[in-house]
Design a protein around this motif. Structure first.
Motif, PDB file in Angstrom:
ATOM      1  N   PHE A 214       0.834  -1.201  -0.143  1.00  0.00           N
ATOM      2  CA  PHE A 214       0.033   0.032  -0.044  1.00  0.00           C
ATOM      3  C   PHE A 214       0.788   1.379   0.058  1.00  0.00           C
ATOM      4  N   ALA A 215       2.048   1.169   0.478  1.00  0.00           N
ATOM      5  CA  ALA A 215       2.917   2.467   0.692  1.00  0.00           C
ATOM      6  C   ALA A 215       4.276   1.928   0.942  1.00  0.00           C
ATOM      7  N   GLY A 216       5.226   2.629   1.488  1.00  0.00           N
ATOM      8  CA  GLY A 216       6.547   2.433   1.943  1.00  0.00           C
ATOM      9  C   GLY A 216       6.550   1.257   2.963  1.00  0.00           C
ATOM     10  N   LEU A 217       7.482   0.506   2.564  1.00  0.00           N
ATOM     11  CA  LEU A 217       7.941  -0.856   3.727  1.00  0.00           C
ATOM     12  C   LEU A 217       8.008   0.088   4.971  1.00  0.00           C
ATOM     13  N   GLY A 218       7.616  -0.474   5.851  1.00  0.00           N
ATOM     14  CA  GLY A 218       7.654   0.165   7.522  1.00  0.00           C
ATOM     15  C   GLY A 218       6.955   1.461   7.600  1.00  0.00           C
ATOM     16  N   TRP A 219       7.019   2.251   6.811  1.00  0.00           N
ATOM     17  CA  TRP A 219       6.321   3.568   6.903  1.00  0.00           C
ATOM     18  C   TRP A 219       4.745   3.170   7.174  1.00  0.00           C
ATOM     19  N   GLN A 220       4.182   2.412   6.373  1.00  0.00           N
ATOM     20  CA  GLN A 220       2.867   2.189   6.570  1.00  0.00           C
ATOM     21  C   GLN A 220       2.363   1.680   8.008  1.00  0.00           C
ATOM     22  N   TRP A 221       3.392   0.890   8.437  1.00  0.00           N
ATOM     23  CA  TRP A 221       3.275   0.469   9.986  1.00  0.00           C
ATOM     24  C   TRP A 221       3.403   1.610  10.952  1.00  0.00           C
ATOM     25  N   VAL A 222       4.328   2.317  10.702  1.00  0.00           N
ATOM     26  CA  VAL A 222       4.434   3.612  11.709  1.00  0.00           C
ATOM     27  C   VAL A 222       3.204   4.314  11.631  1.00  0.00           C
ATOM     28  N   ASN A 223       2.748   4.726  10.324  1.00  0.00           N
ATOM     29  CA  ASN A 223       1.243   5.574  10.207  1.00  0.00           C
ATOM     30  C   ASN A 223       0.377   4.863  11.047  1.00  0.00           C
ATOM     31  N   LEU A 224       0.183   3.481  10.686  1.00  0.00           N
ATOM     32  CA  LEU A 224      -0.838   2.645  11.461  1.00  0.00           C
ATOM     33  C   LEU A 224      -0.695   2.969  12.900  1.00  0.00           C
ATOM     34  N   ALA A 277       4.669  11.460   7.309  1.00  0.00           N
ATOM     35  CA  ALA A 277       4.120  11.960   8.500  1.00  0.00           C
ATOM     36  C   ALA A 277       2.795  12.171   8.456  1.00  0.00           C
ATOM     37  N   THR A 278       1.913  11.420   7.556  1.00  0.00           N
ATOM     38  CA  THR A 278       0.596  11.861   7.629  1.00  0.00           C
ATOM     39  C   THR A 278      -0.227  11.764   8.881  1.00  0.00           C
ATOM     40  N   MET A 279      -0.175  10.417   9.368  1.00  0.00           N
ATOM     41  CA  MET A 279      -1.099  10.223  10.637  1.00  0.00           C
ATOM     42  C   MET A 279      -0.576  10.917  11.839  1.00  0.00           C
ATOM     43  N   PHE A 280       0.827  10.993  11.843  1.00  0.00           N
ATOM     44  CA  PHE A 280       1.426  11.918  12.818  1.00  0.00           C
ATOM     45  C   PHE A 280       1.036  13.275  13.104  1.00  0.00           C
ATOM     46  N   ALA A 281       1.174  13.678  11.731  1.00  0.00           N
ATOM     47  CA  ALA A 281       0.551  15.254  11.748  1.00  0.00           C
ATOM     48  C   ALA A 281      -0.860  15.331  12.143  1.00  0.00           C
ATOM     49  N   ALA A 282      -1.704  14.379  11.638  1.00  0.00           N
ATOM     50  CA  ALA A 282      -2.995  14.635  11.895  1.00  0.00           C
ATOM     51  C   ALA A 282      -3.560  14.635  13.301  1.00  0.00           C
ATOM     52  N   PHE A 283      -3.045  13.708  13.989  1.00  0.00           N
ATOM     53  CA  PHE A 283      -3.118  13.283  15.486  1.00  0.00           C
ATOM     54  C   PHE A 283      -2.467  14.036  16.303  1.00  0.00           C
ATOM     55  N   PHE A 284      -1.168  14.426  16.135  1.00  0.00           N
ATOM     56  CA  PHE A 284      -0.344  14.802  17.154  1.00  0.00           C
ATOM     57  C   PHE A 284       0.344  16.298  17.000  1.00  0.00           C
ATOM     58  N   ILE A 285       0.596  16.592  15.687  1.00  0.00           N
ATOM     59  CA  ILE A 285       1.203  17.652  15.264  1.00  0.00           C
ATOM     60  C   ILE A 285       0.045  18.929  15.178  1.00  0.00           C
ATOM     61  N   ALA A 286      -0.976  18.695  14.213  1.00  0.00           N
ATOM     62  CA  ALA A 286      -1.769  19.906  13.907  1.00  0.00           C
ATOM     63  C   ALA A 286      -2.814  20.137  15.006  1.00  0.00           C
ATOM     64  N   THR A 287      -3.007  19.233  15.774  1.00  0.00           N
ATOM     65  CA  THR A 287      -3.945  19.060  17.221  1.00  0.00           C
ATOM     66  C   THR A 287      -3.326  20.105  18.421  1.00  0.00           C
ATOM     67  N   ASP A 288      -2.225  20.549  18.261  1.00  0.00           N
ATOM     68  CA  ASP A 288      -1.587  21.471  19.360  1.00  0.00           C
ATOM     69  C   ASP A 288      -2.675  22.434  19.891  1.00  0.00           C
ATOM     70  N   PRO A 289      -3.165  22.404  20.861  1.00  0.00           N
ATOM     71  CA  PRO A 289      -4.223  23.446  21.430  1.00  0.00           C
ATOM     72  C   PRO A 289      -3.853  24.908  21.353  1.00  0.00           C
ATOM     73  N   VAL A 290      -2.487  25.220  21.411  1.00  0.00           N
ATOM     74  CA  VAL A 290      -2.206  26.650  21.349  1.00  0.00           C
ATOM     75  C   VAL A 290      -2.196  27.040  19.961  1.00  0.00           C
ATOM     76  N   SER A 291      -1.668  26.576  19.177  1.00  0.00           N
ATOM     77  CA  SER A 291      -1.464  27.252  17.598  1.00  0.00           C
ATOM     78  C   SER A 291      -2.532  26.762  16.672  1.00  0.00           C
TER      79      SER A 291
END
Length: 352
Positions: A214-224, A277-291
């Motif tokens: 589906f995507a890059g080896l390893g990276w798909q599991w990191v995103n999951l 970093a799609t999932m990382f961005a969606a749930f951990f980066i963009a959701t920063d409550p300050v910015s």
């Protein structure tokens, strides 16, 4: 009666700020485990360096500002910033990369603007962009997953590479990036963009060993892994669903349209969702409550625009992954978004 003027993040939860920060850190564990499994022990070295630097910088600046040190350190916001930045950079990046980045994130982006709640930009992403622009070679030196590496690395090898640039046997980071055919390996997003610029099709590019089903080896599991942690954050009501859902929906819609128009030159939505970093961005980066945006309607707009920018920069821009740039650009737009998306004063009937 004295009234205390407090800055954001404002939480309607019964949880304390420190418990919210700890929850986010713990939610990173599935993604962290996946990164360790596929990319080795370097991620733990980067985490340790980042956390030590963040705590030291936070304490030093608070001392200079004559502010209480211990209460600020106990909210774990500095530790969370360190964790997010450490998870964003290559696991075998030189030690000074993460030290410079963490120093910039805590001292300049956070404390120089007044501390937690006053920073205009996401500290981890601002530091990431600084590092990427200043040290592009070091910041793009991701190794292929361990099964594709020609040299098996021990824990000591990871330490040696981070602090000296070479393994115990004298192999440099550039040599470690070579596959069995002597070809330099890159991340799936890097490889796809390079191949498309050479005139290859998406199908031809994805015949390489670094791509999975589906995507890059390893990276798909990191995103999951980060998806799993993100679902926990929503279920625990640490974050709202609006931003991550709108980011993922926006990327899905854009990638689907692009794939329908030109399947030979544009990867499909699953690839974009499970790469970089799609999932990382969606749930951990963009959701920063300050910015981030603060109204529900604003969060949907904020997330949708981040997803749109990620897709545009990935496909036609100069950087394979565009999370940091997209987030920072929308951080600048938050005051405008919040201004035009305020709910009605009474009843909040227009709020989602």
């Amino acid at each position: 009666m004295k009234l205390n003027m407090l800055s954001s993040p404002h939480s309607h939860s019964q949880k304390s700020l420190s418990s919210l920060m700890i929850s986010v850190i713990l939610a990173c564990i599935p993604g962290l485990i996946a990164m360790w499994y596929f990319f080795g022990y370097g991620v733990f070295i980067q985490l340790a360096l980042a956390i030590v630097t963040a705590i030291s910088c936070e304490a030093a600046v608070l001392k200079l500002r004559k502010r209480p040190v211990l209460p600020a350190l106990k909210d774990y916001s500095a530790v969370l910033t360190a964790v997010l930045l450490a998870l964003s950079i290559p696991s075998l990046a030189p030690w000074w990369i993460i030290v410079i980045g963490t120093f910039f994130a805590i001292t300049i982006v956070k404390q120089l603007y007044g501390g937690l709640g006053f920073n205009l930009f996401n500290p981890a992403m601002a530091a990431y962009v600084l590092l990427l622009i200043s040290f592009p070679v070091q910041m793009t030196s991701w190794l292929p997953i361990e099964t594709l590496q020609t040299h098996a690395l021990s824990v000591l090898d990871h330490l040696w590479v981070v602090f000296t640039g070479f393994t115990q046997n004298g192999f440099s980071l550039a040599q470690l990036k070579l596959d069995v055919d002597g070809i330099t390996m890159a991340t799936p997003l890097d490889s796809l963009k390079t191949d498309l610029n050479k005139g290859l099709t998406v199908t031809e590019s994805m015949q390489q060993a670094i791509f999975g089903q589906f995507a890059g080896l390893g990276w798909q599991w990191v995103n999951l892994g980060f998806l799993l942690g993100g679902v926990y954050l929503i279920k625990a009501k640490v974050i709202n669903w609006h931003i991550p859902v709108s980011i993922l929906a926006s990327i899905t819609v854009c990638a689907s349209i692009g794939y329908l128009i030109s399947p030979d030159q544009t990867a499909g939505p699953i690839f974009h969702l499970l790469s970089g970093a799609t999932m990382f961005a969606a749930f951990f980066i963009a959701t920063d409550p300050v910015s981030a945006a603060t109204t529900n309607k604003g969060r949907l707009i904020y997330g949708a625009l981040i997803g749109l920018l990620i897709y545009i920069i990935r496909t036609v821009g100069g950087y394979p992954d565009a999370v940091a740039f997209a987030v920072l650009l929308l951080n600048m737009s938050v005051p405008l978004i919040d201004y035009y998306t305020q709910p009605r004063t009474y009843g909040h009937r227009n709020a989602l």
